[in-house]
Enzyme design. Sequence first.
Site, PDB file in Angstrom:
ATOM      1  N   HIS A   2       0.720  -1.020  -0.007  1.00  0.00           N
ATOM      2  CA  HIS A   2       0.070   0.124  -0.073  1.00  0.00           C
ATOM      3  C   HIS A   2       0.799   1.146   0.043  1.00  0.00           C
ATOM      4  CE1 HIS A   2      -2.840   2.862   1.259  1.00  0.00           C
ATOM      5  NE2 HIS A   2      -4.047   2.197   1.273  1.00  0.00           N
ATOM      6  N   ARG A  61      -6.722  10.461  -0.116  1.00  0.00           N
ATOM      7  CA  ARG A  61      -6.571  10.938  -1.608  1.00  0.00           C
ATOM      8  C   ARG A  61      -7.753  11.201  -2.264  1.00  0.00           C
ATOM      9  NH1 ARG A  61      -2.898   6.445  -3.445  1.00  0.00           N
ATOM     10  NH2 ARG A  61      -3.419   5.666  -1.438  1.00  0.00           N
TER      11      ARG A  61
END
Lengths: 610, 279
Positions: free
Chosen positions: A236, A256
């Site tokens: 990740h 994000r």
Amino acid sequence: MAEDQTFEFDVLVIGAGGAGLRAAIEAASGGLSVGLVCKSMLGKAHTVMAEGGVAAALANVDDRDNWRVHFSDTMRGGQYINNWRMAELHAKEAPDRVRELEAWGAVFDRTKDGKILQRNFGGHKYPRLAHVGDRTGLEMIRTLQDHGIHQGIDVHMEVTVITLLKDGDRVCGAVAYDRERGRFRIFHAKAVVLATGGIGRAFKITSNSWEYTGDGHALAYHAGAELIDMEFIQFHPTGMVWPPSVRGILVTEGVRGEGGILVNSEGKRFMFEDIPDNYKSSTADNPDEGWRYVLGDKEARRPPELLTRDHVARCIVREIKEGRGSPHGGVFLDIAWIKEKISKSEEHIKRKLPSMYHQFKQLADIDITTEAMEVGPTTHYVMGGVRVEADSQMSTTVPGLFACGECGAGINGANRLGGNSLSDLLVLGKRAGEHAAKFAGEHGAGGIDQSQVEDAKRWALAPFERFEGPGADPEGAYQIQHSLQETMQDLVGIVRRGDEMERALGEIKKLRERAGKIGVPGNREFNPGWHTALDLDNLLTVSEAVARSALERKESRGAQFREDYPEKDPDKWGKVNNVVRKAADGSMQLKSIPIPEMPEELSKIIKEMG
Amino acid sequence: MRYRAEQCVHSRFLLLSEMSKTTFRIWRGDREGGEFRGYETEITEGMVVLDAVHQIQAESAGDLACRWNCKAGKCGSCSAEVNGMPKLMCMTRLSDLPLDEPVTVQPMKAFPIIKDLITDVSWNYRVKKKIKKFKPRPPDAEDDTWRMAQEDIDRVQEFRKCIECFLCQDVCHVLRDHDLHDEFIGPRAMVYTAALEMHPLDTEDRTEELRKAYGIGYCNITKCCTKVCPEEITITDNAIIPLKERVVDDFYDPVARFLKRLGRGKAKAETEAPAAKPD
């Protein structure tokens, strides 16, 4: 020591995260007896850590979304070596599975017109992730747990399975021990569902807890099942990097999705500089367009921070390697900047990302509404796992053995899109439970071979004898686990090379020899040293599978990046999956198997979606 | 310049980095009894109590038992009492504790000991199972689901943040000091009940049980549970007090009860849900 306890079930589910709970609920729905075994207490499994959301083409926020787009996104994310049938079932059935959770009491965030709200996420063309702030996984596991406890499921908490029992080819039960007293529990079952999650503890930097030692992978492997796609480990892109004690803890992609940007030490938004060709047409090339996408402008393309996880992770590694990293060896992830764009941004961030706010405030003294976070890649998810039939989730080689969730494999191919794990565990968890129940209905109980039980018990108790026996010179389990994690992190990590992986295999072999000498002090009652020693065997098995598969695949694709083979090889490696299986002599054997041809209706979708 | 190299260097980490060994007093024992034992270990920047416990486990006490999972305050496994305060060990920073004296770590007091820092919390699971489950009204939107406004679910979402760490149960004097586990379900289960009762889709009625089987009258609103909640759920004010009001309305104010039943009955009749229970 007390006698073994014996239990009989139609279906035994091993693992009680989202996948295991969903499978157990399904298996119990037809009135069969179901046992559910979990290594921790109920409701604590890794699903609680899932933050961003569950992917389902509900089309509540953007009516252009449908299962075809979700299918195509999943296949593109997986670089087309996914099991297309699983990807199809997943995309088609996810919306119903999410709506079903609502009927069981889940409370997702809402749109203005009162429907389930959906957010943007990496690799998903439209806002697709149903969510609850940034604690979606908690909402899901609690909903499944609270529904499940009224379904007559017999839950065995803090119980660890050490071996599967076989009757000929088929599976017929399992041997386990309870953590509290160290007593053995023998489970007889007509069908067994593995839902044990991942293998993150094989690596030093990981978002996974102590539980994720590849138990299901290893149990299946030793029982004769095939493991597929083991080279593909998802790193990740955003784990915490500082302070040291929290290194690896997940920072949700939702940051994000809500407009967070990645910036290097020069203040540059570096994701604009490297957009892969197959995503160019769908990715914004300037910050303004990216922001409009976050606000929901349907004409705007998505910001490059929302490219797939494999790509974002590699871009971050490049920035760090080339000296543009943050002070503690990461890059900056900034959500505070949105104050330039919206009023009351502090409130907005706290409402949309409450646990991130909490996590950084308490663990790192960072107020994410005013300061940037420092983040770097962390081992998060394994795409590889037990090879199963798409429709039934039954092992290709062991009748009666099913696998779902992270420990099953196929749907994600070379890289998983964020949000697909939560939908995968619902869709394929339900299918596993359904087909395990069907198998149990069609087959009688297998016969238990007592020698298999005794072998497992003897093996499990050996570490105590080695600690005290004559001439004992015991090794410590923690130290070997630590060395393994260093080896995998350094030699089989984000950037891989053939020679390094050869070395890793040599190291794993040596560590396995040392593991045979582990001695454990104390007694069988809640003894973490003993638990670590037993789990280590699984970690060694899956680590070898990862290294062998990664070494064999001489190309870079999705989560696997080979420095010595930096390009994709569509003609050879784009057409096969790697499969490992235990040979008759006990050694690990690897073969590459061709990917079946996709039916025309599916390949047409992929062509149309681009 | 926004991304300064020094932006993450905070003064208290610098202070801590100058320290070295710290002493911990950890309770070791089992159902039969036990004692505090001293351990010394090296402290580094940013460490939490759980890190220290793990380090001690790896260095000198391999069989020291503790629960943990996520290490980020999300799973509620590592509950214990640190210097006498109910805490999640993973979210308790050593820099927030006085390190010139030993740090005391012991298991939760309100539950039976299993071993070291592990207690038997199975009572909480049994209690939850007793609470009447979610019972939604039939779907009433054209797509066979429901519509709910965000402002109508904000309160329920607050309750559903609960990570089931059971620290509120640990600190509740009804359970901790008076041991009334058979008569009172405790703050966690009250929050769970409140989440069901205030769920916009739920049609079940739990007031009778709240008064009797769940023992809501035992809570005398000292708010200790609210203070220790790591998820900052306003347990007493937002969950328990409104539930007490429901009980009062239903059992001690006949006019309010009549109007409420009437309203409920109507809503249920419209959606063809089973009729409300007769009084």
